[in-house]
Design a protein around this motif. Structure first.
Motif, PDB file in Angstrom:
ATOM      1  N   PRO A  18       1.438   1.836   5.279  1.00 14.73           N
ATOM      2  CA  PRO A  18       1.682   1.017   3.878  1.00 14.73           C
ATOM      3  C   PRO A  18       2.739   0.179   3.200  1.00 14.73           C
ATOM      4  CG  PRO A  18      -0.168   2.660   2.959  1.00 14.73           C
ATOM      5  CD  PRO A  18       0.378   3.556   4.326  1.00 14.73           C
ATOM      6  N   LEU A  19       3.323  -0.424   2.638  1.00 16.17           N
ATOM      7  CA  LEU A  19       4.263  -1.070   1.595  1.00 16.17           C
ATOM      8  C   LEU A  19       3.896  -0.534   0.700  1.00 16.17           C
ATOM      9  CD1 LEU A  19       4.436  -4.580   2.892  1.00 16.17           C
ATOM     10  CD2 LEU A  19       6.135  -2.471   3.722  1.00 16.17           C
ATOM     11  N   ARG A  20       2.814  -0.924  -0.195  1.00 15.43           N
ATOM     12  CA  ARG A  20       2.624   0.395  -1.107  1.00 15.43           C
ATOM     13  C   ARG A  20       1.494   1.013  -0.895  1.00 15.43           C
ATOM     14  NH1 ARG A  20       3.537  -5.155  -1.273  1.00 15.43           N
ATOM     15  NH2 ARG A  20       1.705  -5.394  -0.626  1.00 15.43           N
ATOM     16  N   PRO A  21       1.353   2.557  -1.725  1.00 14.91           N
ATOM     17  CA  PRO A  21       1.374   3.297  -1.253  1.00 14.91           C
ATOM     18  C   PRO A  21      -0.603   2.714  -2.361  1.00 14.91           C
ATOM     19  CG  PRO A  21       2.720   4.314  -2.204  1.00 14.91           C
ATOM     20  CD  PRO A  21       3.461   2.543  -2.682  1.00 14.91           C
ATOM     21  N   GLY A  22      -1.677   3.486  -1.561  1.00 16.32           N
ATOM     22  CA  GLY A  22      -2.772   3.236  -2.063  1.00 16.32           C
ATOM     23  C   GLY A  22      -3.502   1.794  -1.454  1.00 16.32           C
ATOM     24  N   GLU A  23      -2.810   0.716  -0.925  1.00 15.50           N
ATOM     25  CA  GLU A  23      -3.097  -0.549  -0.729  1.00 15.50           C
ATOM     26  C   GLU A  23      -2.816  -0.497   0.458  1.00 15.50           C
ATOM     27  OE1 GLU A  23      -1.522  -3.064  -4.029  1.00 15.50           O
ATOM     28  OE2 GLU A  23      -1.722  -1.445  -4.946  1.00 15.50           O
ATOM     29  N   VAL A  24      -3.676  -1.783   1.353  1.00 10.55           N
ATOM     30  CA  VAL A  24      -3.777  -2.193   2.523  1.00 10.55           C
ATOM     31  C   VAL A  24      -3.329  -4.301   2.436  1.00 10.55           C
ATOM     32  CG1 VAL A  24      -4.265  -2.597   5.059  1.00 10.55           C
ATOM     33  CG2 VAL A  24      -4.589  -0.197   4.146  1.00 10.55           C
ATOM     34  N   GLU A  58     -11.087   4.988   3.376  1.00 12.55           N
ATOM     35  CA  GLU A  58      -9.895   5.972   2.882  1.00 12.55           C
ATOM     36  C   GLU A  58      -9.661   5.911   1.682  1.00 12.55           C
ATOM     37  OE1 GLU A  58      -9.949   8.115   5.640  1.00 12.55           O
ATOM     38  OE2 GLU A  58      -8.331   8.161   6.270  1.00 12.55           O
ATOM     39  N   GLY A  59      -9.952   4.989   0.988  1.00 15.35           N
ATOM     40  CA  GLY A  59      -9.322   5.313  -0.401  1.00 15.35           C
ATOM     41  C   GLY A  59      -8.608   4.433  -0.998  1.00 15.35           C
ATOM     42  N   TYR A  60      -8.228   3.102  -0.354  1.00 13.00           N
ATOM     43  CA  TYR A  60      -7.119   2.041  -0.168  1.00 13.00           C
ATOM     44  C   TYR A  60      -8.074   1.196  -0.939  1.00 13.00           C
ATOM     45  CZ  TYR A  60      -3.536   4.667   2.810  1.00 13.00           C
ATOM     46  OH  TYR A  60      -3.218   5.161   4.461  1.00 13.00           O
ATOM     47  N   ARG A  61      -6.791   0.800  -1.669  1.00 16.05           N
ATOM     48  CA  ARG A  61      -7.252  -0.793  -2.222  1.00 16.05           C
ATOM     49  C   ARG A  61      -7.131  -1.805  -1.424  1.00 16.05           C
ATOM     50  NH1 ARG A  61      -5.174  -4.501  -5.225  1.00 16.05           N
ATOM     51  NH2 ARG A  61      -6.278  -6.429  -6.733  1.00 16.05           N
ATOM     52  N   VAL A  62      -7.807  -2.773  -0.599  1.00 15.36           N
ATOM     53  CA  VAL A  62      -7.848  -3.587   0.997  1.00 15.36           C
ATOM     54  C   VAL A  62      -7.828  -4.815   0.250  1.00 15.36           C
ATOM     55  CG1 VAL A  62      -8.417  -4.338   3.567  1.00 15.36           C
ATOM     56  CG2 VAL A  62      -8.626  -2.195   2.210  1.00 15.36           C
ATOM     57  N   THR A  63      -7.044  -5.962   0.240  1.00 13.52           N
ATOM     58  CA  THR A  63      -6.589  -6.828   0.142  1.00 13.52           C
ATOM     59  C   THR A  63      -6.862  -7.816   1.770  1.00 13.52           C
ATOM     60  OG1 THR A  63      -5.118  -7.145  -2.062  1.00 13.52           O
ATOM     61  CG2 THR A  63      -5.099  -9.111  -0.698  1.00 13.52           C
ATOM     62  N   LEU A  64      -7.818  -8.659   2.015  1.00 14.85           N
ATOM     63  CA  LEU A  64      -7.751  -9.112   3.061  1.00 14.85           C
ATOM     64  C   LEU A  64      -7.783 -10.656   2.639  1.00 14.85           C
ATOM     65  CD1 LEU A  64     -10.187  -8.184   6.257  1.00 14.85           C
ATOM     66  CD2 LEU A  64     -10.056 -10.557   5.472  1.00 14.85           C
ATOM     67  N   VAL A  65      -6.950 -11.512   3.222  1.00 10.38           N
ATOM     68  CA  VAL A  65      -7.153 -13.183   3.225  1.00 10.38           C
ATOM     69  C   VAL A  65      -7.165 -13.430   4.859  1.00 10.38           C
ATOM     70  CG1 VAL A  65      -5.395 -14.932   3.296  1.00 10.38           C
ATOM     71  CG2 VAL A  65      -5.062 -12.916   1.732  1.00 10.38           C
ATOM     72  N   ARG A  66      -8.016 -14.139   5.200  1.00  6.76           N
ATOM     73  CA  ARG A  66      -8.485 -14.928   6.516  1.00  6.76           C
ATOM     74  C   ARG A  66      -8.647 -16.627   5.854  1.00  6.76           C
ATOM     75  NH1 ARG A  66     -14.356 -13.105   7.567  1.00  6.76           N
ATOM     76  NH2 ARG A  66     -14.716 -14.531   6.038  1.00  6.76           N
ATOM     77  N   ASN A  67      -7.849 -17.146   6.388  1.00  7.24           N
ATOM     78  CA  ASN A  67      -7.405 -18.733   6.570  1.00  7.24           C
ATOM     79  C   ASN A  67      -8.992 -19.733   7.311  1.00  7.24           C
ATOM     80  OD1 ASN A  67      -6.179 -18.540   9.108  1.00  7.24           O
ATOM     81  ND2 ASN A  67      -5.451 -20.379   9.016  1.00  7.24           N
TER      82      ASN A  67
END
Length: 468
Positions: A18-24, A58-67
């Motif tokens: 991921p671009l930012r550790p701990g985030e997707v 898996e411990g990630y903070r996920v930001t999901l965008v669905r248009n």
């Protein structure tokens, strides 16, 4: 173990970083709300719901965008004087939300509409014009096109040469420099309602399809984000064009491209244009939603799955094995919470390009072990099996004992009455067996079987279930 996924652009399995550790950050192309949802729409949303749940585990903070694409040629075409395009779009959007909810597809972090990002779309188009990658048509239409010849990398997602591509159909050929040039802005036509047009530097009009997603994804996830997902049928032209215009505008855009497989009926791809779609709304009202979720989510996400009646029946039978185990185990050991630590084999399969079929095999192996434990009266072993099964099912959104499915599993109002009636017959059967009146015991058993009720004798006493 590192997460692996199949990147469409690279055409290979790659390690995910991921671009930012701990985030997707994940952008998924949502529906064009021109008409009601079908199973293909449901499968795509469900696949990325599974992936989101896995990353969260898996411990990630996920930001999901669905248009939501709420303005489109077909939306305008399907509108009527009684139901304007915006009313149609809102009604259909709510219908999508209802079927997503029925399958317990989690709401996205953000769900923008195309009509809500008009300023961002126009700013992106202006950037492309300034950089020499877009131009206004010279026919007075107000259309603006992406200049595919100006971008040497055009075709990199689907590995096509522009000369081999199908011509873009969104605009008259006479207004374009190249047949593959696609519309970024569509000037208002005389027969289109004024409510479907916005002022712009190029004249009144509305956005083209592809530019919407570039604007929405970067608004909510930034100029560079981790994963762009969608159905395999969107690779070209939609995603190819998204990638080209976004990179040409100076955005790094998606680092990985995922594409889920389609749904077929009798070997033919399900499509509104073919006319072989199954209404998702009708299906979730006539079939058990948890089994529909199981059916649509059991194949590998990149594979095409069959979704006819026989496929549903097979899914129902398979999922019943899991439910029957959980029911038997609960009678023996009571309620057991889902395990937080899952079998290594299960996790390894999901880290290997989200291989759900192999992960399900681990679930069924654990179910078999648990059933053996129930038969042997091994309470500790059964508790462990239930915890693992529930924990694994939770990752897939399929735990029938979870709170999210509580309403669906509350049972029909007649169940207490049926339980009492069958219970009395079982008491009579037990009394007959005690005095070795086998004929009477068999009559009761056979009568229940004829009514579709199966009796299971166990060390804890007889139990009944309704045949599916």
């Amino acid at each position: 173990m590192t997460q692996r996924l199949y990147d469409t652009r690279l055409q290979s399995l790659v390690d995910f970083a991921p671009l930012r550790p701990g985030e997707v950050s994940l952008y998924v192309c949502g529906p064009t709300v021109q008409s009601g949802p079908h199973l293909g729409h449901l499968r795509s949303a469900l696949i990325y719901d599974q992936i989101r749940r896995w990353f969260t585990h898996e411990g990630y903070r996920v930001t999901l965008v669905r248009n939501v694409t709420d303005i489109d040629d077909k939306t305008l075409a399907n509108a009527t004087p009684e139901e304007p395009w915006w009313a149609l779009a809102y009604r259909v959007e709510r219908e999508f939300g209802e079927v997503y909810g029925a399958l317990r597809i989690l709401p996205p972090t953000y769900e923008p509409r195309a009509t809500g990002v008009i300023p961002e779309i126009q700013e992106l188009i202006s950037r492309l014009i300034e950089r020499g990658h877009a131009y206004a048509a010279n026919d007075g239409s107000g259309d603006v096109y992406f200049d595919t010849a100006s971008w040497p990398a055009y075709g990199e997602l689907t590995h096509q040469r522009p000369a081999d591509m199908v011509d873009a159909a969104d605009g008259p050929a006479r207004a374009k420099r190249n047949a593959t040039d696609f519309a970024l802005w569509k000037g208002r036509k005389a027969d289109e309602p004024a409510s479907a047009a916005w002022a712009s530097p190029w004249g009144e009009g509305r956005p083209g399809w592809h530019i919407e997603c570039s604007a929405m994804s970067t608004k909510y996830l930034g100029p560079a984000f981790d994963i762009h997902g969608g159905g395999r049928d969107l690779r070209f032209p939609h995603h190819e064009n998204e990638l080209a215009q976004s990179k040409a505008a100076g955005d790094d855009f998606a680092q990985y491209w995922l594409h889920n497989g389609l749904v077929s009926l009798g070997g033919t791809k399900m499509s509104k244009s073919v006319g072989n779609t199954i209404s998702a709304t009708e299906l979730v009202h006539t079939r058990r939603p948890i089994v529909v979720r199981y059916l649509l989510g059991t194949g590998h996400y990149r594979s095409t799955i069959e979704a006819g009646d026989s496929a549903y029946d097979e899914a129902e039978a398979a999922f019943s094995r899991i439910e029957n185990f959980l029911e038997r185990a609960t009678r023996l050991v009571g309620e057991v919470d889902a395990a937080a630590e899952l079998p290594e084999a299960f996790e390894a399969h999901l880290r290997d390009d989200f291989s759900v079929p192999q992960a399900l095999a681990v679930i069924f192996d654990t179910v078999s072990e648990g059933n053996n434990g129930v038969s042997a009266g091994d309470t500790e072993g059964v508790r462990a099996s239930v915890a693992l099964v529930r924990g694994m099912l939770d990752i897939l959104g399929l735990d029938p004992l979870a709170d999210e499915w509580a309403q669906d599993n509350a049972g029909a109002s007649l169940e207490p009455v049926l339980d009492k009636l069958v219970g009395e017959l079982l008491e009579q059967r037990t009394a007959a067996r005690t005095v070795k009146d086998w004929a009477a015991a068999d009559r009761i058993r056979d009568g229940l079987a004829a009514a579709g009720i199966t009796i299971e004798d166990s060390p804890q006493g007889p139990h009944w279930s309704v045949n599916e």
